[in-house]
Design a protein around this motif. Structure first.
Motif, PDB file in Angstrom:
ATOM      1  N   THR A  87      -0.762  11.115  -7.483  1.00  0.00           N
ATOM      2  CA  THR A  87      -0.497   9.971  -6.725  1.00  0.00           C
ATOM      3  C   THR A  87      -0.659   9.021  -7.963  1.00  0.00           C
ATOM      4  OG1 THR A  87      -0.969  10.805  -4.778  1.00  0.00           O
ATOM      5  CG2 THR A  87      -0.970   8.233  -4.780  1.00  0.00           C
ATOM      6  N   SER A  88      -1.736   9.190  -8.686  1.00  0.00           N
ATOM      7  CA  SER A  88      -1.945   8.274  -9.757  1.00  0.00           C
ATOM      8  C   SER A  88      -0.659   8.101 -10.690  1.00  0.00           C
ATOM      9  CB  SER A  88      -3.210   8.418 -10.647  1.00  0.00           C
ATOM     10  OG  SER A  88      -3.106   7.597 -11.685  1.00  0.00           O
ATOM     11  N   GLU A  89      -0.118   9.253 -11.171  1.00  0.00           N
ATOM     12  CA  GLU A  89       1.019   9.381 -12.169  1.00  0.00           C
ATOM     13  C   GLU A  89       2.041   8.953 -11.321  1.00  0.00           C
ATOM     14  OE1 GLU A  89       2.360  10.515 -15.857  1.00  0.00           O
ATOM     15  OE2 GLU A  89       0.382  10.288 -15.065  1.00  0.00           O
ATOM     16  N   LEU A  90       2.538   9.093 -10.231  1.00  0.00           N
ATOM     17  CA  LEU A  90       3.820   8.801  -9.459  1.00  0.00           C
ATOM     18  C   LEU A  90       3.663   7.236  -9.205  1.00  0.00           C
ATOM     19  CD1 LEU A  90       6.438   9.794  -8.055  1.00  0.00           C
ATOM     20  CD2 LEU A  90       5.248  10.044  -6.193  1.00  0.00           C
ATOM     21  N   VAL A  91       2.787   6.850  -8.829  1.00  0.00           N
ATOM     22  CA  VAL A  91       2.557   5.347  -8.561  1.00  0.00           C
ATOM     23  C   VAL A  91       2.126   4.246  -9.396  1.00  0.00           C
ATOM     24  CG1 VAL A  91       1.369   3.805  -6.770  1.00  0.00           C
ATOM     25  CG2 VAL A  91       2.287   5.838  -6.040  1.00  0.00           C
ATOM     26  N   GLY A  92       1.319   4.857 -10.445  1.00  0.00           N
ATOM     27  CA  GLY A  92       0.762   3.836 -11.289  1.00  0.00           C
ATOM     28  C   GLY A  92      -0.486   3.202 -11.163  1.00  0.00           C
ATOM     29  N   CYS A  93      -1.393   3.834  -9.862  1.00  0.00           N
ATOM     30  CA  CYS A  93      -2.653   3.360  -9.634  1.00  0.00           C
ATOM     31  C   CYS A  93      -3.725   4.233 -10.204  1.00  0.00           C
ATOM     32  CB  CYS A  93      -2.796   3.220  -8.244  1.00  0.00           C
ATOM     33  SG  CYS A  93      -2.596   4.704  -7.184  1.00  0.00           S
ATOM     34  N   PRO A  94      -5.004   3.753 -10.336  1.00  0.00           N
ATOM     35  CA  PRO A  94      -6.141   4.657 -10.708  1.00  0.00           C
ATOM     36  C   PRO A  94      -6.462   5.802  -9.668  1.00  0.00           C
ATOM     37  CG  PRO A  94      -6.678   2.310 -11.063  1.00  0.00           C
ATOM     38  CD  PRO A  94      -5.377   2.446 -10.301  1.00  0.00           C
ATOM     39  N   ALA A  95      -6.354   6.959 -10.111  1.00  0.00           N
ATOM     40  CA  ALA A  95      -6.756   8.417  -9.360  1.00  0.00           C
ATOM     41  C   ALA A  95      -7.975   8.024  -8.526  1.00  0.00           C
ATOM     42  CB  ALA A  95      -6.984   9.303 -10.397  1.00  0.00           C
ATOM     43  N   GLU A  96      -8.972   7.246  -8.884  1.00  0.00           N
ATOM     44  CA  GLU A  96     -10.104   6.974  -8.226  1.00  0.00           C
ATOM     45  C   GLU A  96     -10.064   6.231  -6.871  1.00  0.00           C
ATOM     46  OE1 GLU A  96     -10.495   4.232 -11.873  1.00  0.00           O
ATOM     47  OE2 GLU A  96      -9.770   6.331 -11.402  1.00  0.00           O
ATOM     48  N   GLN A  97      -8.962   5.521  -6.914  1.00  0.00           N
ATOM     49  CA  GLN A  97      -8.748   4.569  -5.678  1.00  0.00           C
ATOM     50  C   GLN A  97      -8.269   5.345  -4.785  1.00  0.00           C
ATOM     51  OE1 GLN A  97      -6.434   1.075  -6.565  1.00  0.00           O
ATOM     52  NE2 GLN A  97      -7.843   0.309  -8.274  1.00  0.00           N
ATOM     53  N   VAL A  98      -7.384   6.609  -5.103  1.00  0.00           N
ATOM     54  CA  VAL A  98      -6.740   7.269  -3.818  1.00  0.00           C
ATOM     55  C   VAL A  98      -7.574   7.895  -2.964  1.00  0.00           C
ATOM     56  CG1 VAL A  98      -4.917   9.114  -3.756  1.00  0.00           C
ATOM     57  CG2 VAL A  98      -4.808   7.637  -5.752  1.00  0.00           C
TER      58      VAL A  98
ATOM     59  N   VAL B  73       0.895  -1.224   0.061  1.00  0.00           N
ATOM     60  CA  VAL B  73       0.132  -0.062  -0.056  1.00  0.00           C
ATOM     61  C   VAL B  73       0.830   1.164  -0.089  1.00  0.00           C
ATOM     62  CG1 VAL B  73      -1.689   1.154   1.631  1.00  0.00           C
ATOM     63  CG2 VAL B  73      -1.858  -1.205   1.340  1.00  0.00           C
ATOM     64  N   PHE B  74       0.740   2.187  -0.841  1.00  0.00           N
ATOM     65  CA  PHE B  74       1.529   3.431  -0.846  1.00  0.00           C
ATOM     66  C   PHE B  74       0.856   4.635  -0.137  1.00  0.00           C
ATOM     67  CE2 PHE B  74       3.298   0.754  -4.053  1.00  0.00           C
ATOM     68  CZ  PHE B  74       4.532   1.465  -4.482  1.00  0.00           C
ATOM     69  N   ILE B  75       1.792   5.206   0.601  1.00  0.00           N
ATOM     70  CA  ILE B  75       1.122   6.578   1.426  1.00  0.00           C
ATOM     71  C   ILE B  75       2.029   7.611   0.774  1.00  0.00           C
ATOM     72  CG2 ILE B  75       0.848   7.576   3.602  1.00  0.00           C
ATOM     73  CD1 ILE B  75       0.975   4.795   4.620  1.00  0.00           C
ATOM     74  N   ILE B  76       1.363   8.691   0.281  1.00  0.00           N
ATOM     75  CA  ILE B  76       2.065   9.824  -0.255  1.00  0.00           C
ATOM     76  C   ILE B  76       1.765  10.858   0.447  1.00  0.00           C
ATOM     77  CG2 ILE B  76       2.246  11.246  -2.481  1.00  0.00           C
ATOM     78  CD1 ILE B  76       2.798   8.482  -2.792  1.00  0.00           C
ATOM     79  N   ALA B  77       3.011  11.707   0.775  1.00  0.00           N
ATOM     80  CA  ALA B  77       2.703  12.711   1.975  1.00  0.00           C
ATOM     81  C   ALA B  77       3.488  14.139   1.406  1.00  0.00           C
ATOM     82  CB  ALA B  77       3.391  12.366   3.296  1.00  0.00           C
ATOM     83  N   SER B  78       2.837  15.024   1.274  1.00  0.00           N
ATOM     84  CA  SER B  78       3.220  16.522   1.015  1.00  0.00           C
ATOM     85  C   SER B  78       2.366  17.270   1.802  1.00  0.00           C
ATOM     86  CB  SER B  78       3.344  16.364  -0.296  1.00  0.00           C
ATOM     87  OG  SER B  78       3.473  17.779  -0.946  1.00  0.00           O
ATOM     88  N   ALA B  79       2.949  18.730   1.974  1.00  0.00           N
ATOM     89  CA  ALA B  79       2.397  19.528   2.752  1.00  0.00           C
ATOM     90  C   ALA B  79       1.732  20.461   1.501  1.00  0.00           C
ATOM     91  CB  ALA B  79       3.212  20.432   3.535  1.00  0.00           C
ATOM     92  N   THR B  80       2.199  20.441   0.396  1.00  0.00           N
ATOM     93  CA  THR B  80       1.900  21.282  -0.650  1.00  0.00           C
ATOM     94  C   THR B  80       1.506  20.520  -2.104  1.00  0.00           C
ATOM     95  OG1 THR B  80       4.132  21.846  -1.020  1.00  0.00           O
ATOM     96  CG2 THR B  80       3.005  23.421   0.340  1.00  0.00           C
ATOM     97  N   VAL B  81       0.324  20.013  -2.346  1.00  0.00           N
ATOM     98  CA  VAL B  81       0.103  19.502  -3.534  1.00  0.00           C
ATOM     99  C   VAL B  81      -1.470  19.839  -3.807  1.00  0.00           C
ATOM    100  CG1 VAL B  81      -0.483  17.114  -4.494  1.00  0.00           C
ATOM    101  CG2 VAL B  81       1.660  17.473  -3.244  1.00  0.00           C
ATOM    102  N   THR B  82      -1.714  20.112  -5.014  1.00  0.00           N
ATOM    103  CA  THR B  82      -3.098  20.170  -5.383  1.00  0.00           C
ATOM    104  C   THR B  82      -3.247  19.016  -6.483  1.00  0.00           C
ATOM    105  OG1 THR B  82      -2.844  22.768  -5.418  1.00  0.00           O
ATOM    106  CG2 THR B  82      -4.557  21.932  -7.003  1.00  0.00           C
ATOM    107  N   GLY B  83      -4.404  18.457  -6.458  1.00  0.00           N
ATOM    108  CA  GLY B  83      -4.809  17.312  -7.496  1.00  0.00           C
ATOM    109  C   GLY B  83      -3.857  16.209  -6.893  1.00  0.00           C
ATOM    110  N   ALA B  84      -3.875  15.800  -5.823  1.00  0.00           N
ATOM    111  CA  ALA B  84      -3.109  14.732  -4.980  1.00  0.00           C
ATOM    112  C   ALA B  84      -3.533  13.277  -5.635  1.00  0.00           C
ATOM    113  CB  ALA B  84      -3.239  14.748  -3.514  1.00  0.00           C
ATOM    114  N   ASP B  85      -4.841  13.369  -5.886  1.00  0.00           N
ATOM    115  CA  ASP B  85      -5.382  11.886  -6.588  1.00  0.00           C
ATOM    116  C   ASP B  85      -4.638  11.613  -7.908  1.00  0.00           C
ATOM    117  OD1 ASP B  85      -6.757  14.019  -7.442  1.00  0.00           O
ATOM    118  OD2 ASP B  85      -8.612  12.790  -7.573  1.00  0.00           O
ATOM    119  N   ARG B  86      -4.545  12.573  -8.734  1.00  0.00           N
ATOM    120  CA  ARG B  86      -4.000  12.557 -10.155  1.00  0.00           C
ATOM    121  C   ARG B  86      -2.372  12.388 -10.172  1.00  0.00           C
ATOM    122  NH1 ARG B  86      -0.804  15.022 -12.963  1.00  0.00           N
ATOM    123  NH2 ARG B  86      -0.696  16.628 -11.140  1.00  0.00           N
TER     124      ARG B  86
END
Length: 778
Positions: A258-269, A243-256
């Protein structure tokens, strides 16, 4: 318009007067608590409580519950909001040992491996990835506060390893640690390349934490995205699905993102962005300097420290950070504060020196610090009384990362942003609502960049033969890129898939933090000491013969550059001048991918070849910046295949000479490049441009803005998407700048290869009016 706020210095007019352009108050925030998750082992709860944390905040529990349930999570609450405990709760539950290691596995794990994962030979494992070695080691300190590596049965075994770790440290981490803290480079070069030795760790991998995720942008982000895909593929081969946990204090569009960085569907995030941590009020001042920004940063820091406020000043360069600290210390002593210690912090210090400075900040003995952005990634520093930022740091994301260091529970804090002289700072100071009311930029990375995907597919083929089924990890572009690699002899196709046919390691040809290829070592002639390195392309303008090279405040003169031997030879020298390269630049369109109407012109996006060559250098007085002379050079021509956005326009309606029209396009290009970071998370050094009144590929006036990395980094594409707002902002900056003929706040660029010759600000205004306005007038 100025809003009324309290001065941080009672009875002092320090933050009053004409230099204050705008004030904004960030209100105090109260805490929202939750109960400990029912699934969290009592041993973990007691350990956390022993640190004085009686109850978690609601966002921490939201992160922990989502990860424990097997969902990818992106937590984007503010700086110092306790994100660490949020992801450590599930990590500790899985890796503490004993009964704590028997928690349910994610529902995505393969059924045939379930029994082995529930009763492993050692606890489940977890991996923490930070963009720097220093931050991973700081996390090791944090885990120690939660009971890591204490003697006794079971326990929590944690290790921080990287390229500097010796064999014994790596062996212990591989064979015994349940939680490994490292960086993407070590994962790439060591763990994945030697995955058979890490098989038990990877086969039991339950969680992967990716911290400071906003740092993974551009080409670096594309590389890390491919490393993560290789990790997921190898874990699956060993029966694990972390399971991937992404952390950042300054992100907009975190689901998108995370999807691009990890390779998972954005709707799962699961995105956790509501901050429930307490925070004092913060007064944020935009300060327009009269002196140089760093001089005023030193003055403000001295005043703050003298008033009893612990202060960090973020300074854009190493040399100026050192000088700012010295000047602030002198001013504090002149004010009678002999006991108030001020120091500097930057990359290049020994680890022991960095740790001493970090400890001084945390225990309060260090009252002031002038730091480069290395401090952001070196240690989790928060709760400061004041933060000074000398020059807008390139993106709103970076601004709030730095500003977020100010403030603690029950005590107000100060943030001062001092304007630098460039179009971006000037525009934000004219439109402060864009800083305070708009979300931070989206993190742009292009995981499918073929110039990045190809080398990582070669590395993956050496790790495990690639089959068509691996498209689930590497995407639909995988097959076409593999066929290209096969035609080049890089990989070989057999019945079982694509193999790596060579004896050397494929990963050694992939530089995550650059474009790859050899680097040039900068060597001091007399001692033989290596001062630093620079990539081969960058060496043309940095260490060419006759260049002045600065290192940790010392000045060196380059005597020779041997690019075949990858070596530049330098001698210490106090020259009284600095050097500025001059270059020739051309852009050739390879393939147009998109186009659309753009005002009275046409906007385009596609692939281009960028040809560049350093043709000489200027010597400029180090005090006045006046040009002494120009020296020609004969450096190699470089070609870069990348992406660009460009507009074409028939300027026949403008009553301008060819020289005026060329100067107008050149000035508009400079201002636009300076403002693109307002719309895409880049800085002006990530991108380049070219303007011409008659381009051979278009037959008309054309202005290009291109990415500065092979294959593109996503910045030019973003520019194409937001072109109307971007170029209207460019016109607005030209019109609002108070200079007559052009200045660094509008059209003068620090990276112009033509030494800022042929720039016409007024003509640029006329040109953009005619381009953007359906009914142009002037």
């Amino acid at each position: 318009m100025h809003t009324s706020v309290r001065s941080p210095l009672p009875g002092s007019p320090l933050l009053d007067g004409e230099q204050v352009r705008h004030r904004h108050r960030l209100p105090e925030r109260t805490a929202e608590h939750a109960d400990w998750p029912a699934w969290l082992p009592a041993e973990v709860v007691e350990t956390v409580r022993s640190r004085g944390i009686e109850r978690p905040w609601t966002h921490q529990v939201a992160v922990a519950d989502a990860a424990y349930g097997g969902r990818p999570v992106a937590v984007t609450t503010g700086t110092a909001s306790g994100k660490t405990l949020g992801y450590l709760m599930p990590v500790m539950a899985a890796t503490y040992g004993g009964a704590a290691a028997t928690a349910p596995v994610p529902v995505t794990a393969r059924a045939e491996t379930r029994a082995r994962l529930i009763r492993p030979r050692r606890p489940h494992t977890a991996l923490y990835l930070a963009p720097t070695k220093a931050l991973a080691h700081d996390q090791l300190r944090v885990t120690g506060e939660f009971g890591a590596n204490r003697p006794g049965p079971g326990g929590w075994r944690v290790a921080a390893v990287d390229g500097d770790s010796d064999t014994a440290e790596r062996d212990w981490a591989r064979d015994h640690a349940a939680y490994v803290l490292t960086n993407p480079d070590f994962l790439h070069y060591s763990m994945l390349a030697n995955h058979s030795r890490w098989a038990t760790f990877l086969g039991n991998l339950r969680y992967v934490v990716i911290d400071e995720a906003h740092r993974y942008r551009g080409v670096f982000g594309s590389h890390v995205a491919q490393v993560v895909r290789r990790l997921r593929r190898l874990c699956a081969s060993y029966g694990a699905s972390p399971v991937f946990i992404i952390a950042s204090a300054t992100v907009t569009g975190a689901d998108r993102m995370t999807s691009e960085l990890v390779g998972c569907p954005a709707e799962q995030v699961v995105v956790v962005d509501r901050d429930a941590s307490p925070h004092g009020a913060v007064d944020f001042t935009l300060w327009e300097p009269v002196q140089y920004p760093t001089d005023e940063a030193a003055h403000l820091m001295a005043q703050f420290v003298d008033a009893g406020l612990q202060t960090v000043a973020f300074i854009p360069s190493r040399r100026m950070a050192e000088l700012t600290a010295v000047r602030a210390q002198e001013q504090v002593e002149a004010l009678g504060g002999e006991q108030a210690r001020i120091d500097s912090y930057r990359a290049g210090y020994l680890a022991s020196d960095r740790r001493a400075l970090e400890a001084g900040l945390q225990d309060g003995s260090l009252r002031g610090l002038a730091a480069t952005n290395a401090l952001e990634l070196g240690v989790d520093v928060a709760g400061l009384d004041a933060v000074i930022i000398s020059g807008f740091p390139g993106t709103r994301s970076a601004l709030w990362q730095q500003a977020g260091r100010a403030g603690r529970t029950g005590r107000d804090a100060q943030v001062v942003l001092i304007a630098a002289r460039n179009p971006l700072d000037a525009y934000y100071f004219d439109h402060p609502e864009l800083l305070f009311d708009e979300p931070v930029e989206q993190t742009v990375l292009h995981a499918a960049n073929p110039y990045v995907l190809g080398p990582h597919l070669a590395a993956a083929a050496q790790e495990l033969p690639i089959t068509e089924a691996d498209g689930v990890w590497f995407g639909p572009e995988m097959i076409s890129v593999l066929r290209r690699l096969e035609a080049q002899g890089v990989v070989r196709k057999r019945a079982a898939g694509w193999f790596w046919p060579r004896p050397e390691r494929a990963v050694d040809a992939v530089d995550l933090r650059g474009a790859g290829g050899p680097v040039v070592e900068i060597v001091e002639i007399d001692s033989g000491r290596v001062l630093g390195t620079v990539d081969q392309v960058g060496s043309d303008g940095t260490v060419h013969p006759g260049a002045v090279y600065l290192h940790q405040g010392d000045s060196y003169l380059v005597e020779d550059l041997d690019q075949d031997e990858c070596e530049a030879l330098v001698r210490p020298a106090r020259t009284g001048y600095y050097t500025e390269p001059r270059g020739a630049h051309d852009v050739q369109i390879v393939q147009e991918l998109q186009q659309r109407p753009f005002g009275n012109g046409i906007l385009h996006y596609g692939e281009v070849d960028v040809f560049s060559q350093v043709i000489g250098y200027l010597r400029r007085d180090e005090v006045t910046s006046d040009v002494w002379d120009e020296t020609p050079l004969d450096m190699p021509e470089r070609r870069l295949r990348t992406t660009a956005t460009w507009w074409t326009f028939d300027a026949a309606s403008l009553d301008l000479t060819a020289a005026q029209l060329g100067s107008a396009a050149h000035a508009a290009e400079h201002t636009a490049i300076g403002l693109l970071p307002m719309f895409a998370p880049c800085d002006r050094w990530d991108i380049g441009g070219l303007s011409t009144i008659l381009h051979p590929d278009t037959g008309t006036l054309t202005v290009f803005v291109h990415d500065g990395h092979p294959g593109g980094a996503g910045f030019a594409e973003r520019g194409y998407q937001v072109a109307e707002d971007w170029w209207q902002a460019t016109l607005g900056r030209l019109q609002s700048c108070r200079c007559e003929l052009g200045c660094p706040s509008c059209v003068v660029s620090p990276k112009c290869g033509n030494a800022n010759q042929m720039l016409d600000k007024q003509a640029a205004i006329w040109l953009l009016h005619d381009l953007l306005d359906p009914a142009p007038s002037r």
